[in-house]
Scaffold this active site. Structure first.
Site, short mmCIF file in Angstrom:
data_model
loop_
_atom_site.label_atom_id
_atom_site.label_comp_id
_atom_site.label_asym_id
_atom_site.label_seq_id
_atom_site.Cartn_x
_atom_site.Cartn_y
_atom_site.Cartn_z
N GLY A 250 0.81 -1.22 0.00
CA GLY A 250 0.00 0.00 0.00
C GLY A 250 0.84 1.26 0.00
O GLY A 250 0.51 2.24 -0.68
N ASP A 251 1.94 1.25 0.74
CA ASP A 251 2.84 2.40 0.78
C ASP A 251 3.48 2.61 -0.59
O ASP A 251 3.69 3.74 -1.04
CB ASP A 251 3.93 2.18 1.83
CG ASP A 251 3.36 1.81 3.18
OD1 ASP A 251 2.31 2.36 3.56
OD2 ASP A 251 3.95 0.94 3.86
#
Length: 306
Positions: A250-251
């Site tokens: 996600g990052d």
């Protein structure tokens, strides 16, 4: 300039074991140590995409010293605040038949430490990007994201918030440039179970109505959907690959999206690069590098992935 804030960075101790039995002596077949923390992950992937950033946050103790040493080789600038009490976390991540995590607590962050951070953030100016991501340590009030955004309001700083539940809901009145919940987190915020893409888009638009400018929803194997500040809706599939790692995907998507958007302001390009970066990390043992990301970007450009 891009700034990331990681309130509780860590050393991630990752071990693999063919067989893991709770309550027994287990032996690792592989191990590695990485710098952990959502903001640090974003800075690392931005560096891989040849975009500079400054990582802010708090470190303490011998583990904090090790984090400072390791980030020197990750390709971005750091300006961490060293606090006196406690130590930076060690997070143990066990990969076997299932994935198990045991995350440390982190140091005690005092009021005067926060004031130092506020002073650093006061130096941001128009055109800068600030990324607030991850959970808040127990020694900091849960309204810290709101306080930061209120302090910077009106200064034309693009603020990205990657958080969950109330942490995210409570910052929406401050009109963050981008938020990135996944589809499950989106449902949790509204106490519903979302089963169709139409429902996901509907509730993503509700977040936009509550203040978010752009809403990016990651949906794991079902791709991603973006609702832009121009009310456009973009969907993106996922490339083929074997998922090896769930940490930092996600990052990586946030980093890829920002890199794409800042390149030319094109939201479709940003979504494609974000999706490629997220998938590339999911398909590798650690955070993805530029070559892996751009290879998947080209795959996503093919017909059928839009």
């Amino acid at each position: 300039m891009i700034y990331t804030v990681t309130f509780n960075p860590a050393l991630d101790y990752v071990v693999k074991a063919d067989h893991f039995t709770l309550g027994a002596v287990n032996r690792a077949d592989w191990e590695g140590i990485y710098c952990g923390g959502k903001g640090l992950n974003v800075s690392t992937v931005l560096a891989a995409l040849e975009l500079g950033s400054t990582a802010l946050g708090f470190v303490a103790g011998f583990t904090g010293h090790e984090i400072l040493e390791r980030v020197k080789n990750l390709g971005f600038r750091s300006d961490f605040i060293q606090v006196e009490k406690g130590m930076s976390r060690i997070n143990v991540k066990i990969k076997s038949q299932e994935e198990t995590e045991l995350n440390g607590m982190g140091p005690e962050i005092a009021t005067e430490d926060l004031e130092i951070l506020f002073h650093k953030l006061d130096c941001l100016s128009s055109g800068d990007v600030l990324i607030l991501s991850g959970s808040i340590p127990k020694t900091i009030d849960d309204d810290i994201y709101e306080r930061i955004m209120a302090r910077l309001r009106g200064r034309e700083i693009r603020i990205v918030v990657d958080a969950t539940k109330d942490l995210l809901i409570n910052v929406l009145p401050y009109e963050p440039f981008l938020i990135k919940p996944n589809n499950h987190e989106l449902g949790e915020m509204f106490h519903v179970t979302l089963t169709t893409i139409e429902e996901i888009i509907e509730y993503a638009k509700r977040l936009q109505e509550m203040g978010a400018q752009n809403v990016l929803i990651s949906m794991a194997g079902d791709g991603a959907v973006l609702i832009t500040d121009k009310k456009e809706v973009y969907r993106m599939g996922v490339p083929k690959g074997t998922v090896k790692n769930s940490v930092g995907a996600g990052d990586s998507m946030v980093a890829g999206f920002l890199a794409g958007y800042l390149e030319n302001g094109n939201y479709e390009h940003a979504l494609r690069l974000g999706s490629a970066a997220g998938s590339a990390t999911a398909f590798t043992e650690g955070l993805a590098g530029r070559d892996e990301i751009m290879k998947l970007y080209e795959e996503l450009s093919k017909e059928g992935y839009r």
